[in-house]
Design an enzyme around this catalytic site. Structure first.
Site, PDB file in Angstrom:
ATOM      1  N   ILE A  58       0.830  -1.202   0.000  1.00  0.00           N
ATOM      2  CA  ILE A  58       0.000   0.000   0.000  1.00  0.00           C
ATOM      3  C   ILE A  58       0.870   1.260   0.000  1.00  0.00           C
ATOM      4  O   ILE A  58       0.593   2.228  -0.708  1.00  0.00           O
ATOM      5  CB  ILE A  58      -0.962   0.017   1.210  1.00  0.00           C
ATOM      6  CG1 ILE A  58      -1.876  -1.216   1.207  1.00  0.00           C
ATOM      7  CG2 ILE A  58      -1.801   1.295   1.231  1.00  0.00           C
ATOM      8  CD1 ILE A  58      -2.915  -1.254   0.127  1.00  0.00           C
ATOM      9  N   CYS A  59       1.945   1.253   0.771  1.00  0.00           N
ATOM     10  CA  CYS A  59       2.847   2.410   0.815  1.00  0.00           C
ATOM     11  C   CYS A  59       3.471   2.655  -0.556  1.00  0.00           C
ATOM     12  O   CYS A  59       3.583   3.795  -1.004  1.00  0.00           O
ATOM     13  CB  CYS A  59       3.936   2.205   1.866  1.00  0.00           C
ATOM     14  SG  CYS A  59       3.306   2.091   3.546  1.00  0.00           S
ATOM     15  N   SER A  60       3.860   1.591  -1.220  1.00  0.00           N
ATOM     16  CA  SER A  60       4.441   1.691  -2.546  1.00  0.00           C
ATOM     17  C   SER A  60       3.422   2.244  -3.541  1.00  0.00           C
ATOM     18  O   SER A  60       3.725   3.143  -4.332  1.00  0.00           O
ATOM     19  CB  SER A  60       4.949   0.316  -2.987  1.00  0.00           C
ATOM     20  OG  SER A  60       5.595   0.399  -4.231  1.00  0.00           O
TER      21      SER A  60
END
Length: 164
Positions: A58-60
Site C-alpha cells: 500500500i505504501c508503494s
C-alpha cells in the site's frame, strides 16, 4: 489518536494538527543524509505523503500514485516521508524507477514526534496526506483510520488543483 493497523488498534503519540492550524516544524533526512526542514520546503505549497513503510504494497502504491500525479504540478513541492532508512528508500526508488521525488527519512522520529504521527508500539508513522501552504497552514489533511487503505487521491489532488 487511535487507528486500525491490520486489525489491531494502535495509537499515535498525540493528536495531530487539524486543517487551519500550523504544521509543526520538523527535520528529516534526504537521500544524501542532509537535514531537510519544513521551512526549506515552503518556497511553494507542499504536499506531504506519509507512509509507514515504503517496502510494503500500500505504501508503494500510494507513493507511486502521488509521484505520477504531482509530476505535472510545478506549483507545489512534494515529499514522501517514512521511517525507512535512506538506504531502504534509495533501493525502493531504484527498483521502482523513481528519480525525481524527494524522499525523506524520519529515522530519528523528529517528524513523527512533532507532527504527533508516530506510532510508538510499531515504530512507524501513521499513513496520512497533508497539504501545507507557504505560511505553514494546513489546507488539507487525511489520516487513514484504517492504515491498510489508500488515501482519497481525488480529494487531495482537487486541493492541489485549487492552488493554480
Amino acid at each position: 489518536m487511535d487507528l486500525d493497523f491490520k486489525g489491531k488498534t494502535v495509537s499515535t503519540i498525540g493528536t495531530p494538527v487539524s486543517v487551519g492550524e500550523q504544521f509543526p516544524d520538523f527535520t528529516a533526512l534526504d537521500k544524501d543524509g542532509n537535514k531537510v526542514t519544513l521551512d526549506s520546503l515552503l518556497d511553494k505549497p507542499l504536499l506531504i505523503s506519509v507512509v509507514p513503510d515504503i517496502d510494503t504494497r500500500i505504501c508503494s502504491l500510494q507513493t507511486k500514485h502521488f509521484n505520477t500525479e504531482i509530476d505535472g504540478h510545478s506549483e507545489i513541492n512534494f515529499v514522501t516521508i517514512s521511517k525507512n532508512t535512506i538506504e531502504e528508500q534509495s533501493n525502493w526508488c531504484a527498483a521502482e524507477g523513481v528519480k525525481n521525488m524527494l524522499m525523506l527519512s524520519d529515522v530519528n522520529h523528529d517528524f513523527g514526534e512533532k507532527s504527533k504521527l508516530f506510532i510508538p508500539d510499531l515504530g512507524i508513522l501513521a499513513r496520512s496526506v497533508w497539504v501545507v501552504d507557504t505560511n505553514k497552514q494546513v489546507l488539507y489533511s487525511e489520516i487513514l483510520k484504517v492504515q491498510a487503505t489508500e488515501p482519497n487521491y481525488d480529494k487531495v489532488l482537487d486541493q492541489v488543483d485549487q492552488m493554480n
